[in-house]
Design an enzyme around this catalytic site. Structure first.
Site, mmCIF file in Angstrom:
data_model
loop_
_atom_site.group_PDB
_atom_site.id
_atom_site.type_symbol
_atom_site.label_atom_id
_atom_site.label_comp_id
_atom_site.label_asym_id
_atom_site.label_seq_id
_atom_site.Cartn_x
_atom_site.Cartn_y
_atom_site.Cartn_z
ATOM 1 N N GLU A 20 0.701 -1.249 0.080
ATOM 2 C CA GLU A 20 0.246 -0.023 0.160
ATOM 3 C C GLU A 20 0.903 0.917 -0.118
ATOM 4 O OE1 GLU A 20 -4.087 -0.211 1.511
ATOM 5 O OE2 GLU A 20 -3.118 0.533 3.005
ATOM 6 N N LYS A 67 0.283 4.657 0.989
ATOM 7 C CA LYS A 67 0.040 4.845 2.310
ATOM 8 C C LYS A 67 0.771 6.383 2.834
ATOM 9 C CE LYS A 67 -2.801 3.073 6.971
ATOM 10 N NZ LYS A 67 -2.670 1.819 7.844
ATOM 11 N N LYS A 85 -8.654 2.005 -2.709
ATOM 12 C CA LYS A 85 -8.285 1.637 -1.645
ATOM 13 C C LYS A 85 -9.159 3.574 -1.626
ATOM 14 C CE LYS A 85 -7.352 -0.565 2.142
ATOM 15 N NZ LYS A 85 -6.560 0.138 3.110
ATOM 16 N N GLU A 127 -14.541 -6.139 2.275
ATOM 17 C CA GLU A 127 -13.411 -6.545 3.503
ATOM 18 C C GLU A 127 -14.096 -6.782 5.080
ATOM 19 O OE1 GLU A 127 -10.009 -3.267 4.501
ATOM 20 O OE2 GLU A 127 -11.684 -3.019 6.495
ATOM 21 N N ASN A 169 -10.039 -7.177 7.877
ATOM 22 C CA ASN A 169 -9.221 -6.137 8.564
ATOM 23 C C ASN A 169 -9.055 -6.362 9.888
ATOM 24 O OD1 ASN A 169 -8.139 -3.806 9.285
ATOM 25 N ND2 ASN A 169 -9.264 -2.584 7.677
ATOM 26 N N GLU A 173 -5.924 -8.313 6.450
ATOM 27 C CA GLU A 173 -5.458 -7.156 6.375
ATOM 28 C C GLU A 173 -5.086 -5.743 7.616
ATOM 29 O OE1 GLU A 173 -9.376 -6.811 3.510
ATOM 30 O OE2 GLU A 173 -8.385 -4.271 4.271
ATOM 31 N N SER A 174 -4.211 -5.160 8.276
ATOM 32 C CA SER A 174 -3.346 -4.557 8.628
ATOM 33 C C SER A 174 -2.674 -5.141 10.040
ATOM 34 C CB SER A 174 -4.904 -3.541 9.076
ATOM 35 O OG SER A 174 -5.648 -3.042 8.657
HETATM 36 O O1 LIG Z 1 -5.344 2.942 8.970
HETATM 37 C C1 LIG Z 1 -5.997 3.370 10.148
HETATM 38 O O2 LIG Z 1 -5.184 3.932 10.341
HETATM 39 C C2 LIG Z 1 -7.219 3.336 9.143
HETATM 40 C C3 LIG Z 1 -8.721 4.600 10.080
HETATM 41 C C4 LIG Z 1 -9.135 4.131 9.920
HETATM 42 C C5 LIG Z 1 -10.126 3.341 8.388
HETATM 43 C C6 LIG Z 1 -9.071 3.036 8.009
HETATM 44 C C7 LIG Z 1 -8.119 2.846 8.105
HETATM 45 N N1 LIG Z 1 -7.002 2.177 7.114
HETATM 46 C C8 LIG Z 1 -7.072 1.574 6.179
HETATM 47 C C9 LIG Z 1 -6.914 0.053 6.087
HETATM 48 O O3 LIG Z 1 -7.501 -0.565 5.675
HETATM 49 C C10 LIG Z 1 -5.301 0.140 6.547
HETATM 50 O O4 LIG Z 1 -4.275 1.039 5.680
HETATM 51 C C11 LIG Z 1 -4.494 -1.185 5.336
HETATM 52 O O5 LIG Z 1 -5.188 -2.220 6.291
HETATM 53 C C12 LIG Z 1 -3.101 -1.494 5.995
HETATM 54 O O6 LIG Z 1 -2.918 -1.294 7.365
HETATM 55 P P1 LIG Z 1 -1.312 -1.153 8.375
HETATM 56 O O7 LIG Z 1 -0.164 -1.634 8.032
HETATM 57 O O8 LIG Z 1 -1.446 -1.445 9.253
HETATM 58 O O9 LIG Z 1 -0.873 0.277 7.593
#
Ligand SMILES: O=C(O)c1ccccc1NCC(=O)[C@H](O)[C@H](O)COP(=O)(O)O
Length: 270
Positions: free
Chosen positions: A56, A58, A118, A167, A188, A218-219
């Site tokens: 991503e 971001k 996204k 998701e 997620n 995810e995340s």
């Molecule tokens: O990332 C956030 O804080 C967030 C807050 C509110 C809604 C969505 C959010 N993030 C979107 C995502 O799902 C993440 O960008 C994506 O899964 C990657 O996550 P990470 O690897 O933890 O940055």
């Protein structure tokens, strides 16, 4: 009001400000080069696909604030591709994530792998817009949409040749995703209403993802241990943002993630 509600309110306002006449956005979408198959790129239909990564772009997040001063998103995307990313995710939401459709355009012009637009999809217009800007995959968030929207938005994306990453965060949302015909289902581990990250959520739900759908964790990936954890719990693909935008060596880190995740998958399947 939850964080998700607040984000969606801003998304609707921004959309009203930039909305083109419907016939214009539709003709731009129809003029775009055909969409790439993100399901295949994520190993859909393969018995032992090896771990795939959706990497991503971001810039910022509501939970962490500014993450990285990304000067050239297309150059970062090229690093991701060199590290073996199967799909590039480009956050286009502006207010909370500092993303833009310009980022999507820049990345599309330089890489050939499938792109995920996204964003927080709440209106069919955004699906036409995603295709017009060269996206191959869109995100639909079960917590933000009712069943009719999940089905209708998915159908429109498929009509335009795109795939959908649907998701979820609960068992009920996985059932709704399956009913909407989702072939790529994400769990997620970040609760979008509270922003809490609980990595055990993926393992608790993975078995509920229907066979034939690509299972995406995810995340919350901080390093190789988290990759190994998700892959050993049944993830076929990971969506990774923060860890990749913060590292000095995204290409090397991606290779480490893919190697570690593929080894954990092989052990699980043996
Ligand atoms: O990332 C956030 O804080 C967030 C807050 C509110 C809604 C969505 C959010 N993030 C979107 C995502 O799902 C993440 O960008 C994506 O899964 C990657 O996550 P990470 O690897 O933890 O940055």
């Amino acid at each position: 009001m939850t964080v998700l509600d607040d984000i969606i309110e801003g998304v609707r306002e921004d959309l009203q400000a930039r909305r083109l006449p419907q016939r214009d956005i539709e003709s731009a979408a129809r003029a775009a080069a055909p969409a790439r198959d993100a399901w295949l790129a994520l190993g859909g239909g393969e018995a032992d696909p090896g771990l795939r990564v959706i990497a991503e772009i971001k810039r910022r997040s509501p939970s962490k604030g500014d993450l990285a001063g990304i000067v050239d998103p297309a150059a970062l995307a090229e690093e991701y591709v060199a590290g073996g990313a199967s799909v590039i995710s480009v956050l286009t939401e502006q207010r909370r994530f500092k993303g833009s459709l310009a980022d999507l355009d820049a990345v599309r012009a330089r890489v050939d792998v499938p792109l995920l637009r996204k964003d927080f999809t709440v209106d069919e217009y955004q699906i036409w817009e995603a295709r017009a800007h060269g996206a191959d995959l869109i995100l639909l968030i079960a917590a933000a949409l009712d069943d009719a929207q999940l089905k209708g938005f998915s159908e429109l994306a498929h009509e335009l040749g795109m795939n959908v990453l649907l998701e979820t965060h609960t068992r009920e949302e996985i059932d709704r995703a399956a009913a909407a015909g989702a072939r790529i289902i994400g769990v997620n581990v970040r609760n979008l209403k509270t922003l809490d990250v609980d990595r055990s959520v993926f393992g608790g739900l993975a078995a509920s993802i229907p066979a034939g759908a690509v299972a995406v964790a995810e995340s919350g990936v901080r390093g190789v241990e988290d990759v190994t954890h998700y892959a050993s719990q049944g993830a076929q693909a990971l969506l990774v943002g923060e860890a990749l935008v913060r590292t000095e060596d995204p290409r090397g880190l991606l290779r480490e993630f893919r190697d570690a995740g593929s080894a954990a998958m092989a052990t699980r399947l043996a």
